[in-house]
Design a protein around this motif. Sequence first.
Motif, short mmCIF file in Angstrom:
data_model
loop_
_atom_site.label_atom_id
_atom_site.label_comp_id
_atom_site.label_asym_id
_atom_site.label_seq_id
_atom_site.Cartn_x
_atom_site.Cartn_y
_atom_site.Cartn_z
N GLN A 177 0.84 -1.21 0.00
CA GLN A 177 0.00 0.00 0.00
C GLN A 177 0.87 1.25 0.00
O GLN A 177 0.60 2.22 -0.73
N ILE A 178 1.93 1.25 0.83
CA ILE A 178 2.85 2.40 0.86
C ILE A 178 3.52 2.58 -0.49
O ILE A 178 3.61 3.69 -1.04
N THR A 179 3.99 1.46 -1.08
CA THR A 179 4.68 1.53 -2.37
C THR A 179 3.76 2.04 -3.47
O THR A 179 4.17 2.85 -4.30
N LYS A 180 2.51 1.60 -3.46
CA LYS A 180 1.55 2.06 -4.46
C LYS A 180 1.35 3.56 -4.35
O LYS A 180 1.31 4.27 -5.36
N ASN A 181 1.25 4.07 -3.12
CA ASN A 181 1.08 5.52 -2.93
C ASN A 181 2.33 6.28 -3.34
O ASN A 181 2.24 7.40 -3.88
N ILE B 99 0.24 8.51 1.93
CA ILE B 99 1.44 7.80 2.39
C ILE B 99 1.52 7.83 3.91
O ILE B 99 1.81 6.82 4.55
N CYS B 100 1.26 9.01 4.51
CA CYS B 100 1.31 9.13 5.97
C CYS B 100 0.28 8.21 6.63
O CYS B 100 0.57 7.58 7.66
N MET B 101 -0.89 8.13 6.05
CA MET B 101 -1.92 7.25 6.61
C MET B 101 -1.47 5.79 6.53
O MET B 101 -1.63 5.01 7.48
N ALA B 102 -0.90 5.41 5.38
CA ALA B 102 -0.42 4.03 5.22
C ALA B 102 0.73 3.73 6.18
O ALA B 102 0.82 2.63 6.73
N VAL B 103 1.63 4.72 6.37
CA VAL B 103 2.75 4.55 7.30
C VAL B 103 2.23 4.37 8.73
O VAL B 103 2.71 3.52 9.49
N ALA C 190 10.51 0.61 4.98
CA ALA C 190 9.47 -0.40 4.83
C ALA C 190 10.05 -1.72 4.38
O ALA C 190 9.67 -2.79 4.85
N LYS C 191 11.02 -1.65 3.46
CA LYS C 191 11.66 -2.86 2.97
C LYS C 191 12.39 -3.58 4.10
O LYS C 191 12.35 -4.81 4.22
#
Length: 699
Positions: A590-594, A617-621, A686-687
């Motif tokens: 999800q983060i990568t998609k954003n 991105i902040c929401m996904a993080v 994330a990775k």
Amino acid sequence: MSKRVRSREVCADCSAPEPRWASVNRGVLICDECCSIHRGLGRHSSQVRHLTHSTWPPSQLQMVQTLYGNGANSIWEHSLLDPSSSVSGKRKANPQDRVHPNKTEFIKAKYQMLAYVHRMPCREDDSVTAKDLSKQLHSSVRTGNLETCLRLLSLGAQANFFHPEKGNTPLHIAAKAGQMLQAELLAVYGADPGALDSSGKTPIDYARQAGHQELAERLVEIQYELTDRLTFYLCGRRPDHRNGQHFIIPQMADSSLDLSEFAKAAKKKLQSLSNHQFEELAMDVYDEVDRRETDAVWLATQNHSTLVTDTTVVPFLPVNPEYSSTRNQGRQKLARFSAHEFATLVIDILTDAKRRQWGNSCDSPKGVKLYFLFLSYQSQENDQPDYDSVASDEDPVQEATCGDKSSDLSDGPITVQEFMEVKSALTASEAKIQQLLKVNCHLSEELRLMQTKLNSLQTENTTLRWQTPSGQQQPQGPFGRHPPRGGRAISMYETGSTPRQYPHRVETARHDDGVVLQPFPTNVSTEAPMLLLSIVQNNDAWLGAGVVRCLFLCICRSPLPASEAVETEEEGEEDATLPCTEDVICKTEQITKNIQELLRAAQETKHESFLPCSEKICMAVTEMAALFPKRPSSETVRGSLCLLTSSASRLHGECQKAAEHNPCPSDIQLVTQQVIQCAYDIAKAAKQLVTVTTKENNN
């Protein structure tokens, strides 16, 4: 139904292990690299779907897996199985072959030219041969031998063949025999579930009378496949055919505002099309929906698989040689529609399809060519084509009477001049493609060199990270992880030959979840993100997005140094538990998609989109950080979470700068550089969390 790929399966084209894609109409499984070529062939040659990320009817997936397991690939490689083929120089591609030109040439010969398919003996009357094959198909579908029917279809048997003696089609026979998989195969090759036999009955009626209710319901779904796919694309729902609901017409939230004379005129032109012209348009929009959905799946599934450097870009629908030049031009123009414009067109098609289905069709005295219909939906300001020319835009407009068979635009006579124009345009397109492929190979080589340099810098960083200002190396902490009080670790971003020193005290901010955030230095060298920025600013319509993605994935694979870990001063009991690996991967995707959406906005210089992207991105993080305990015992996890959340905070701040002011080009360039830097940091953190979680959960 489980869609897990078994380890024994290999790619049908190059024998690479664990293929993740399928070609539905060829009945084979293929790997990522070969899929990148299949996508450029067009749906008329290969209909690709991802085995786990695409939406599948269970019986259709079973049909593909059955064909693959029973050796359907031998149909397409028949002559290669002959020992004499090795003598003649013919050979199958292998995983080590280059995508271009080796695999590309093999796959095009295999599926486009059918160079390796068994040929029937030449006869004077080809129609007799096709009729004989179709009669064999009519008899074969009553059995479960799928590969026999696929072989007959590959040789020219017609899925909609009407048997003059039996008075029905192969789909009638398959439905009566309850052969679900045969029905799926025939439908893929164009069989009509609504075709009438000599008594006026459809295959659906045959299935119900024989007591095959599940097959009858599936045939109803196939009958409405086009409109169902368009509806699902817009709103993620499908009609309930079992209860008599055959159409769902989504509504635009701002549809009340779309009442311009321009939009009204376009809808009138849509309604004035003959049924045949409307069917052509609907099929072309269906193909464009498939292209867009497959593109989205393609980008999403490259996050955690082997990096494909020679990714084929499919910016618009490939040319179908069976269609007229005008229709091919119109199909390509569909890619230029924005999301809002394309959704409006899809809704109009669904609405008109429902109107025509109910028998309230409008018999207008004159129709219009699809090319002009596309222009009506197109933005008037955008006059420059961003597609390959496949025919002259100066084609004369031919009026077509509604309902007249002569209105078939793809069957008109071709003049010598039109032929030469098409040939010239195709030659120019091929030259452009070859040039772009050379550029792509050059950029791929630069990416490999950059990865090597990053690895070298990482090794050097490990050696120099605890040096004092005088250049003498100091002993590490008791566990080899913590720096002495007088120094700080050198970041992997620093590319200079000497380490930079940072102040001994760094202000920290405490996040709501208890993680101590330590701001990342903003004066470090950012060679990798700067290369990202240069490619974004180059804004190449063909290669920009693909290269940015390639580079982004390449960089994300560099491991996070232990020196990036930031020690928290949180008191309290530490928690050694870690979340489920699948949950972490899901949030990472999800983060990568954003981030991909943000990079596309940077590439297209849409700075007004920075802030909405950063908020996503902040929401996904935040959601990803919430998966982990508030006080992880693992220092690597603490450091990665710290880098993840602090980078997201800095990203939001930088995007606010772009939104709140109207900076000059140099300032916006700096802001874009910082935005890409922050995105790089988020992806790296994330990775590392995915890597650590996977390793710990597997132990």
